[in-house]
Enzyme design. Sequence first.
Site, PDB file in Angstrom:
ATOM      1  N   CYS A  52      33.505  17.872 -14.987  1.00  0.00           N
ATOM      2  CA  CYS A  52      32.884  16.533 -15.015  1.00  0.00           C
ATOM      3  C   CYS A  52      31.636  16.514 -14.144  1.00  0.00           C
ATOM      4  CB  CYS A  52      33.840  15.487 -14.463  1.00  0.00           C
ATOM      5  SG  CYS A  52      35.374  15.410 -15.330  1.00  0.00           S
ATOM      6  N   ASN A  53      31.661  17.317 -13.086  1.00  0.00           N
ATOM      7  CA  ASN A  53      30.603  17.232 -12.093  1.00  0.00           C
ATOM      8  C   ASN A  53      29.539  18.305 -12.191  1.00  0.00           C
ATOM      9  OD1 ASN A  53      31.415  14.976 -10.692  1.00  0.00           O
ATOM     10  ND2 ASN A  53      33.000  16.130  -9.637  1.00  0.00           N
ATOM     11  N   ARG A  54      29.806  19.359 -12.958  1.00  0.00           N
ATOM     12  CA  ARG A  54      28.825  20.446 -12.974  1.00  0.00           C
ATOM     13  C   ARG A  54      28.893  21.264 -14.257  1.00  0.00           C
ATOM     14  NH1 ARG A  54      28.843  22.818  -8.273  1.00  0.00           N
ATOM     15  NH2 ARG A  54      30.074  21.175  -7.323  1.00  0.00           N
ATOM     16  N   HIS A  96      27.288  30.547  -3.249  1.00  0.00           N
ATOM     17  CA  HIS A  96      27.440  29.308  -4.017  1.00  0.00           C
ATOM     18  C   HIS A  96      28.799  29.307  -4.735  1.00  0.00           C
ATOM     19  CE1 HIS A  96      26.229  25.781  -6.310  1.00  0.00           C
ATOM     20  NE2 HIS A  96      26.694  26.390  -7.392  1.00  0.00           N
ATOM     21  N   GLU A 111      38.548  18.349  -2.691  1.00  0.00           N
ATOM     22  CA  GLU A 111      39.348  17.979  -3.873  1.00  0.00           C
ATOM     23  C   GLU A 111      39.952  19.245  -4.487  1.00  0.00           C
ATOM     24  OE1 GLU A 111      38.437  18.599  -7.164  1.00  0.00           O
ATOM     25  OE2 GLU A 111      36.372  19.265  -6.993  1.00  0.00           O
ATOM     26  N   GLN A 117      39.738  24.659 -12.294  1.00  0.00           N
ATOM     27  CA  GLN A 117      38.718  24.647 -13.347  1.00  0.00           C
ATOM     28  C   GLN A 117      37.936  25.959 -13.364  1.00  0.00           C
ATOM     29  OE1 GLN A 117      37.062  21.006 -11.830  1.00  0.00           O
ATOM     30  NE2 GLN A 117      37.836  19.795 -13.536  1.00  0.00           N
ATOM     31  N   GLY A 188      43.839  13.792 -20.256  1.00  0.00           N
ATOM     32  CA  GLY A 188      43.267  14.492 -19.095  1.00  0.00           C
ATOM     33  C   GLY A 188      44.185  14.396 -17.886  1.00  0.00           C
ATOM     34  N   ALA A 191      43.146  11.577 -15.479  1.00  0.00           N
ATOM     35  CA  ALA A 191      43.484  10.248 -16.009  1.00  0.00           C
ATOM     36  C   ALA A 191      44.972   9.983 -15.830  1.00  0.00           C
ATOM     37  CB  ALA A 191      43.106  10.174 -17.473  1.00  0.00           C
TER      38      ALA A 191
END
Lengths: 443, 269
Positions: A52-54, A96, A111, A117, A188, A191
């Site tokens: 979702c973020n990257r 990184h 988190e 992921q 998800g 969710a």
Amino acid sequence: MTAGVVVVGLNHRTAPVEARERLAVPPEGLEDAARAVAALEGVREAVVLATCNRVELYAMGDETGAVAAELRRHLQARGGAGVTLYEHRGEAAVRHAFRVCASLDSLVVGEPQILGQVKEAVAAARAAGVLRGGLGRVMARAFQAAKRVRSETGIAEGQVSVASVAADLARGIFGDLVGRKVLVVGAGKMALGAARTLARSGASLLIANRSFERAAALAREHGATAHPLTDLGMLLQHVDVAVCSTGASGYLLTRHDVATAMKARRGRGLFLIDIAVPRNVEPAAGDLDSVFLYNVDDLERAVAEGGQGRAVAAAEAERVIAEELSVFRVEEQAQRSAGPTIVALRRRFQEAAAAELERSLGGRLRHLPEGDRAALEAMLDALTNKLLHAPTTALKEAAGSAEGDEVLRAARSLFALDAGPAEITRVRAQGEVTPQAKAGNGR
Amino acid sequence: MLGGLLAAAALLYFAAAVLMLTHLVGAATSLAARRAATAGLAGAVVAHLAHDALRWAGTGRGPFAGIHEGLSTLALLVAGVALGLRLRGGRLETLGVFVAPVTLTMLLAAQGADARPSTPLSGALLGVHVGSTILGTAAFTVAFALAAAYLVQEREVRQKRLRGMFQRLPPLEVLDVASYRSIALGLPALTLGIATGLLAGVQEAVGRGVPIASWRHYLALGVWAVFASVLVLRAVAGWRGHRAAIGTIVGYASAVAVLFGYFVRGAGR
């Protein structure tokens, strides 16, 4: 090895959800995406990380500048035109990767989802056959660093999660959640996590999914009721909170859909949580009266604000990452120095085995049928590998230690690995003479 | 003595309002600021109560004797509700922020109001007229505070600011429902107040041959119509939340206009 690693991508800091959703890759598309990156010019290995973020492309190649340019072009062609992309090469890229896995680069530092992921992305790249040595080692070490960060620092303690912020918000809108209805659209994990948190406060759960069977299975697991996705419009008229996280590429709920539902709701408040990327709910729906729409960025920003007290733990985590990086550097150095010796040793064993096999099959064993010949060959391969396993491991370990050079020299000397062609011929000849002589003696 | 108590009440209301506001909008929750605000409000209510009681004893005019006493009683009633909410704890205590300035204004306005009865009503009927109007207006004041808090809280949620005020103000639906109930409670009281006011108009018209309803009656009917619409539209058209809050604030503004009318035109027509 680290010199050839490149990462190009965008994340929550550099691009808003509108840009990230254009480049989103569904989990089932990760293998193909990694294959496509590996097919780019100059790229030997590839991993595609899309959350979702990257969205980040990790690659390994000799010319990092050219590889980075290829990765940029690839992202821009897929909808990333006009988006600011960041790029790291060599050790900066490895660092990184370590920081991403340890969730130090996450909006919500600490988190737990990101590690899973990345593991999925790595598994997909392996399944696609585009992740082998170098980049694979970077990722394996990144997982190890992440585990150390979680176990040795307080980064995950008192974690404010997206689920808990969603529950706080629901309470801020509705007050008591007992008797409220929470609809989960899609399946998800995040969710379901948010919905379960709401359910613990007394709300009842409804699950709608494109596959009704999946909805029914999840409903059984979570004590919810299952509904087909086609009922979404009707369900929206009755629930108080809807958490959307489907992989749909377009809007599942338009402003018009929500406005229609709101008419039937007679103004009762509706809290829409859209944690899907690409987004499931048209943003304009959030402008409607009594509709409160939060997307993944909104929630995570709120979570991040709640977790600012973990700065000390994050500093400790950065120290762990620095340590892991230097360990990795030493290992890679060792890998580089032990590498030629191991390769030469393996070649020596394989050549000897092949020569013996050829001689036997051309001589006393020439009567063997094809199947038996193949079995014999396989047996010799297995034997070679088994015999080489211990010295290979020992050489790798020794290469990173103080006496590394001595051990490597001893190995090269013991197995005559530095011998020139003439010497090798002599050794071979000796090897060949001895059995013949034995055979002669035996006659 | 009376003047001293009045000044003390006014100053304490002001201090409590400032402290409650600081506590509501402050970055960090300060327990000391919260306690000081409650203590200030409690002190103001005590001084206010003492002032009204002494005045009653001195003049013999009760809490519903006229617009002067009625306004002061109204302010005391509303401040009492706010104090009760603060002593009870919970997020509804923040309503004091919205109530305290109104209370202070009412208290000061009461001093400017004509001390003579503003209607030809007398005895029990005057008490019913002033009492029910005051009860209705007090309920509307609470509804106004709840509606104002709703709009502030709604803005926090929409602008995704989930710390500070969001955590101190009550949940949106609690504010919405409580505001609705306050109006539902205040409307019958105001209806009674208007009916007795009209009765006074009839008595006066019969006695002096003037029109039954004055401009104040029309304005009061306008206030009644706005609040009645808020209730009806909620039931019929689902006007809740933002729209209901705006309607409540408009209704309250017109109620304040009616009260203001007393000062502009005095007790006359």
